[in-house]
Scaffold this motif. Structure first.
Motif, short mmCIF file in Angstrom:
data_model
loop_
_atom_site.label_atom_id
_atom_site.label_comp_id
_atom_site.label_asym_id
_atom_site.label_seq_id
_atom_site.Cartn_x
_atom_site.Cartn_y
_atom_site.Cartn_z
N ARG A 1 -52.00 -30.62 71.73
CA ARG A 1 -52.36 -29.53 70.82
C ARG A 1 -53.81 -29.72 70.41
NH1 ARG A 1 -48.36 -27.70 72.45
NH2 ARG A 1 -46.67 -26.61 71.38
N GLY A 2 -54.58 -28.62 70.45
CA GLY A 2 -55.98 -28.69 70.07
C GLY A 2 -56.38 -27.52 69.19
N GLY A 3 -57.41 -27.73 68.38
CA GLY A 3 -57.92 -26.67 67.51
C GLY A 3 -59.23 -27.11 66.90
N LEU A 4 -59.84 -26.24 66.16
CA LEU A 4 -61.05 -26.60 65.44
C LEU A 4 -60.71 -27.56 64.31
CD1 LEU A 4 -62.66 -23.04 65.27
CD2 LEU A 4 -63.32 -24.92 66.78
N PRO A 5 -61.63 -28.43 63.91
CA PRO A 5 -61.33 -29.37 62.81
C PRO A 5 -60.79 -28.61 61.60
CG PRO A 5 -63.42 -29.93 63.82
CD PRO A 5 -62.98 -28.64 64.46
N GLY A 6 -59.70 -29.14 61.05
CA GLY A 6 -59.03 -28.46 59.95
C GLY A 6 -57.87 -27.59 60.39
N PHE A 7 -57.60 -27.54 61.71
CA PHE A 7 -56.52 -26.66 62.15
C PHE A 7 -55.15 -27.21 61.77
CE2 PHE A 7 -56.02 -29.66 65.52
CZ PHE A 7 -54.90 -29.35 66.29
N VAL A 8 -55.08 -28.51 61.46
CA VAL A 8 -53.86 -29.08 60.88
C VAL A 8 -54.08 -29.18 59.38
CG1 VAL A 8 -52.26 -31.02 60.85
CG2 VAL A 8 -53.44 -30.40 62.97
N ILE A 9 -53.28 -28.46 58.63
CA ILE A 9 -53.40 -28.43 57.18
C ILE A 9 -52.46 -29.47 56.58
CG2 ILE A 9 -53.00 -27.06 55.09
CD1 ILE A 9 -53.86 -24.61 56.60
N VAL A 10 -53.01 -30.37 55.78
CA VAL A 10 -52.20 -31.35 55.06
C VAL A 10 -51.81 -30.72 53.74
CG1 VAL A 10 -52.11 -33.69 54.12
CG2 VAL A 10 -53.48 -33.21 56.17
N ALA A 11 -50.60 -30.17 53.67
CA ALA A 11 -50.16 -29.53 52.43
C ALA A 11 -49.95 -30.58 51.35
CB ALA A 11 -48.87 -28.74 52.66
N HIS A 12 -49.35 -31.70 51.71
CA HIS A 12 -49.26 -32.87 50.84
C HIS A 12 -48.88 -34.06 51.70
CE1 HIS A 12 -44.88 -32.47 50.80
NE2 HIS A 12 -44.99 -31.25 50.36
N GLU A 13 -48.48 -35.15 51.08
CA GLU A 13 -48.33 -36.41 51.80
C GLU A 13 -47.19 -36.42 52.82
OE1 GLU A 13 -45.86 -38.41 48.10
OE2 GLU A 13 -47.94 -38.93 48.47
N THR A 14 -46.29 -35.46 52.76
CA THR A 14 -45.22 -35.40 53.76
C THR A 14 -45.13 -34.05 54.46
OG1 THR A 14 -43.52 -34.65 52.18
CG2 THR A 14 -43.82 -37.03 52.41
N SER A 15 -46.13 -33.21 54.32
CA SER A 15 -46.03 -31.86 54.88
C SER A 15 -47.31 -31.45 55.58
CB SER A 15 -45.72 -30.85 53.76
OG SER A 15 -45.64 -29.54 54.26
N LEU A 16 -47.18 -31.10 56.87
CA LEU A 16 -48.30 -30.60 57.66
C LEU A 16 -47.97 -29.21 58.17
CD1 LEU A 16 -49.00 -33.72 59.95
CD2 LEU A 16 -49.88 -33.26 57.65
N LEU A 17 -49.01 -28.40 58.37
CA LEU A 17 -48.90 -27.08 58.98
C LEU A 17 -49.90 -27.01 60.11
CD1 LEU A 17 -48.93 -24.83 55.77
CD2 LEU A 17 -46.92 -25.40 57.12
N PHE A 18 -49.48 -26.47 61.26
CA PHE A 18 -50.45 -26.26 62.33
C PHE A 18 -50.05 -25.03 63.14
CE2 PHE A 18 -47.39 -29.41 63.89
CZ PHE A 18 -46.99 -28.89 65.11
N PRO A 19 -51.05 -24.36 63.76
CA PRO A 19 -50.79 -23.12 64.49
C PRO A 19 -50.27 -23.37 65.89
CG PRO A 19 -53.12 -23.62 64.57
CD PRO A 19 -52.49 -24.69 63.72
N ASP A 20 -49.54 -22.40 66.40
CA ASP A 20 -49.16 -22.40 67.82
C ASP A 20 -49.85 -21.20 68.45
OD1 ASP A 20 -47.48 -23.38 70.07
OD2 ASP A 20 -46.70 -21.34 69.94
N TYR A 21 -50.84 -21.49 69.30
CA TYR A 21 -51.61 -20.44 69.94
C TYR A 21 -50.93 -19.99 71.23
CZ TYR A 21 -55.36 -22.14 66.85
OH TYR A 21 -56.10 -22.53 65.77
N SER A 22 -51.44 -18.92 71.80
CA SER A 22 -50.91 -18.40 73.05
C SER A 22 -51.13 -19.43 74.16
CB SER A 22 -51.62 -17.09 73.41
OG SER A 22 -51.22 -16.64 74.68
N GLY A 23 -50.08 -19.64 74.97
CA GLY A 23 -50.17 -20.59 76.07
C GLY A 23 -49.52 -20.06 77.32
N ASN A 24 -48.84 -20.94 78.06
CA ASN A 24 -48.22 -20.50 79.31
C ASN A 24 -46.88 -19.80 79.10
OD1 ASN A 24 -46.47 -22.60 78.67
ND2 ASN A 24 -47.19 -23.96 80.29
#
Length: 910
Positions: A208-231
């Protein structure tokens, strides 16, 4: 196209069908997914200095690991076998998971050319030099979202100076969170099924790749990240659809460090989640259960060459600052910092970072906070959505007058930025501003806590702060940069139809019935994940209330999974795609079953067996055989129907969650969950809920089963106990098989009884929950009462007369009876007309049905929760109320006595 011989498993096919591309993807998959490594891919893999693998730990959790070596360390012996001449770095979880015959997912990736190839199969030939992969599936992947990096090889790596540089924990620490927040690449391992013969199942590892900051640390046990168009194969998302467990690994390409995370993921499809990430088609929410930092794990380093072209296209064009006259002049008056410190509060020491002080000069604003600043934790006060707390000078003017105090210097309210021209009613959630070199976005209002009262020296000041609607707000950092006092604040972007900070705050705390505005707030892309969750729950509860008026909803069986020889779990999703009604751990669902051969629908209830935050309902149902003493009788009607006839895709009519046997989410006493047989299902829901809430509340899960063949969810429970030090499990087998091993499969030979409890439970203030067969329940209830455990601390799920357990205890002299004063105090007279009995009702009497049973009467009943209407009675005189809303109310002059109590003197036809 027929699915016979499909290269995709059910999870992948479900997503492809959802998006209307099923046939097209089957054709594409059959053309590119092979059961061997194509010759060009064999040559490609042999040129790589890096190979990523996914494996399973003993608890069945996927982890991603990175192996490095000089080009040629990956060798294709032939099209069906891959040899890896490398061993895991010290501290990598792969040290424990690398075993002959185990599943493995592999990914060969070349950052310079942005090429990648997947190879999945099983591990073979493990030795001190490396291991092999027996290939089950292989295919090439597109180059999208891969950042270009050149590779530099190191002669020495993984030098620990005699000390292992590995750290583990159940949450992200602040350094790990900052690392994730700045990452542009990670790898994810996931798994579907375990069918050795089915190549479409098994482990998979992906990039998985993205621009810096594409993984959001909501808090110490929660992350959010996008799923872009792929195959559009949806290998990873398809796996997560079937099993949410996965592993994430982040790589520090400059130092060679790895951060390995294990946890569970949820796919978020709604626009109010995807709109936050430009170009995203879905969003993944990942909950951290374990974090492992492995220093200097890679023998190579890389030099950054450039971002993937697809990511450059996703960058939003820099908007020109709006006319300052349209927003008013805004200025950063002060930058205020502090590190966390301990202070005394009500006899305890608490850690807080609220004592901010202004600083001179310019300060670097990072994605999670300012250099030199620190929050006490990342759960309640930190994370990307609360990187910077902002408070306006206009509010200071109000509080000086309100409190009659002039001693309110900047930083008084714990803010990082004291600003001018930004009052709560003039700033919208989602507004974007340029401050110095940083770009920031308003993410949420502040929720004040007791630490504000501690700082101000005013008891309960946090409530006063909230009631005055002057709470301030937080920034999320979109671009890092230096800031300093005196910087002008320029409005870059505003949603003209957005809601102000004050409006959003009032919606959460004061305007709770305004569902239309709640939907409007939920649609704000920038609003933090936590606030979105609160608004989602409110709308779901409103929908559930509406559903409760109409009764049943249609649910589709999404998964059917055996848990033991006798118990199977059914995963249910609403067929209309709307939100699930929330429930409390311990509650049950009512099913209205149309069973062939039955003239009328069959009503049955089954406990929910997972926590409320899973995105599905799960019930785990035991196949009920014919009674052993009457083998000629038929087996259980509904359980046989579920096991033999209900398959994936089936639509079932399901009532909303109900029941009063529930876990108190705010309790802090040690939990003792006592179950036998299929009685473990509500207990699993309770244990999962405690763990997923991140609570440290002690949990003792004590369960009895005949043997390993009938023991459901044993591996899951052992995994909880292994991963969470506050969870303890004790398993008893009454008739272990010869294949059951003491110490591995179970802890004690025998049954769950009070002697066992005395031997394993520490001296503590416990809360007991019981569920199982009647003899099990009655014995434990009586013995606990005899030990002096207050009956208010003994909760049970029992489908017999509600007073039976208490009566058994009283008859045995094991529990105190109610005194006469308690019986009469505040009592209401209830007359059972046909029986000629009059009784005095008070709060401790329970429902009308329980009152009748206490008088020796035996009114008919079945569900005891307002579902089946068996207990319906005519009301002769008086008034009543429902303590639990029935599934469907009877006529005006009738009452369901199982869930009602009197409001005045009452006469009913019993």
């Amino acid at each position: 196209m027929a699915d016979e011989g499909s290269v995709f498993h059910e999870g992948e096919k479900a997503i492809q069908s959802r998006l209307g591309i099923r046939d097209r993807m089957e054709k594409a998959g059959r053309a590119s997914i092979r059961d061997h490594i194509a010759e060009p891919h064999q040559a490609f893999l042999q040129q790589l200095p890096l190979f990523v693998v996914g494996t399973l730990d003993a608890a069945g959790r996927p982890w991603a690991s990175v192996l490095t070596g000089q080009p040629g360390f990956v060798q294709a012996r032939d099209a069906g076998m891959l040899n890896i001449h490398a061993r895991p770095a010290y501290g990598d979880i792969l040290e424990k998971t690398l075993a002959n015959g185990a599943e493995i997912g592999g990914l060969g990736i070349d950052f310079e050319t942005r090429r990648r190839v997947r190879v999945n199969g099983r591990i073979t030939a493990v030795d001190e030099h490396g291991f092999g992969i027996e290939v089950a599936q292989s295919f090439g992947n597109c180059p999208q979202y891969i950042q270009a990096r050149s590779v530099d090889w190191l002669d020495r790596a993984n030098d620990h100076d005699g000390q292992p540089r590995v750290s583990c924990g159940p949450t992200l620490n602040k350094a790990q969170a900052a690392f994730v927040a700045a990452a542009d690449t990670f790898f994810i391992a996931s798994r579907a099924g375990g069918d050795v013969e089915n190549a479409s199942q098994g482990l998979d590892v992906s990039h998985r790749g993205g621009l810096p900051g594409f993984v959001i640390v909501a808090h110490e046990t929660s992350l959010l990240f996008p799923d872009y168009s792929g195959n559009c194969f949806f290998n990873t998302l398809g796996n997560l659809t079937l099993d949410p467990r996965c592993g994430l690994t982040f790589v520090d390409f400059a130092s060679g460090d790895l951060l390995q995370l294990s946890g569970e993921a949820e796919i978020l499809w709604q626009p109010h989640h995807t709109d936050r990430f430009p170009g995203a088609q879905r969003v993944i929410a990942f909950r951290v259960e374990e974090a492992r930092s492995v220093e200097n794990a890679m023998k190579l380093r890389t030099s950054f060459q450039g971002y993937a072209p697809e990511l450059e296209a996703l960058r939003e064009p820099e908007a020109q600052p709006q006319d300052p006259t349209s927003a008013g002049a805004m200025t950063l008056l002060s930058v205020n910092l502090s590190g966390p410190r301990e202070v005394a509060h009500e006899g305890k020491m608490v850690q807080t970072g609220i004592f901010k002080q202004p600083v001179e000069g310019r300060v670097m604003l990072r994605r999670l906070n300012l250099d030199g600043d620190g929050q006490a934790d990342l759960w309640g006060h930190g994370g990307a959505f609360r990187a910077v707390y902002v408070y306006s000078a206009e509010n200071y003017s109000f509080w000086r007058q309100e409190l009659g105090r002039d001693d309110l210097p900047v930083g008084t309210f714990g803010e990082n930025f004291t600003v001018e021209g930004m009052p709560d009613d003039a700033i919208n959630v989602g507004d974007v501003f340029r401050i110095g070199g940083a770009l920031v976005e308003v993410s949420q209002p502040r929720i004040p806590c007791f630490k504000l009262a501690l700082k101000m020296g005013i008891p309960n000041f946090q409530n006063r702060f909230l009631e005055q609607r002057r709470v301030g707000f937080y920034f999320r950092v979109l671009e890092e940069g230096e800031v300093g006092a005196g910087d002008p604040i320029e409005l870059v972007r505003r949603d003209p139809e957005g809601l102000s900070v004050r409006q959003v705050n009032e919606l959460l705390f004061f305007d709770k019935d305004d569902l239309e505005a709640t939907r409007q707030a939920l649609a704000i892309p920038a609003l933090s994940h936590g606030w979105k969750g609160s608004f989602e729950e409110r709308l779901a509860n409103a929908e559930a209330d509406a559903d409760a008026q109409t009764g049943f909803r249609d649910f589709v069986v999404d998964r059917k999974e055996p848990e033991s020889e006798t118990i199977t779990s059914f995963y249910l999703l609403p067929s209309d795609g709307k939100s699930l009604a929330s429930f409390r751990p311990g509650q049950f669902l009512t099913f209205q079953l149309v069973i062939p051969g039955q003239s009328n629908p069959v009503m049955r209830t089954y406990s929910l067996s997972d926590s409320p935050d899973c995105g599905y309902y799960r019930v785990s149902i035991k196949r009920e055989p014919s009674p052993s003493e009457q083998p000629d009788l038929p087996p259980g009607l509904s359980s046989t129907y579920f096991h033999d006839q209900v398959e994936v895709g089936e639509t079932l009519s399901v009532g909303p969650p109900r029941g009063k046997f529930v876990l108190d989410p705010d309790g802090d006493r040690s939990l003792v969950l006592l179950s036998a047989g299929v009685g473990l299902t509500p207990m699993i829901s309770m244990a999962n809920s405690v763990v997923r809430a991140g609570s440290s509340r002690p949990v003792w899960f004590i369960h009895g089963a005949r043997n390993g063949r009938e023991h459901a969810m044993g591996d899951h429970l052992l995994g909880l106990a292994d991963r969470h030090p506050n969870v303890h499990s004790v398993i008893c087998y009454s008739r272990p098989d010869t294949t059951d091993v003491a110490g591995r499969d179970y802890d004690r030979h025998g049954r769950v009884d009070v002697d066992l409890l005395k031997s394993v439970l520490p001296f503590d203030d416990h809360e007991f929950y019981l569920c199982g067969p009647a003899p099990f329940m009655t014995s434990l209830y009586c013995d606990l009462a005899a030990m002096g455990v207050p009956t208010s601390r003994i909760h049970y799920e029992f489908f017999g007369p509600g007073s039976l357990l208490a009566e058994e205890a009283e008859l045995a002299g094991r529990a105190p009876t109610r005194g006469g004063d308690e019986e009469v105090s505040g009592a209401i007279s209830v007359t059972f007309a046909r029986s000629g009995v009059t009784a005095q009702w008070c709060e401790s009497s329970g429902t009308l049905l329980e009152l009748a049973e206490g008088q020796g009467l035996q009114p008919p009943y079945s569900c005891r929760s307002g579902i089946c209407q068996t207990c319906i009675c005519d009301v002769v005189d008086g008034d009543f109320e429902y303590v639990e809303e029935p599934l469907a109310r009877p006529g005006d002059s009738q009452v369901l006595i199982c869930c009602a109590r009197p409001k005045s003197n009452l006469t009913i036809d019993v």
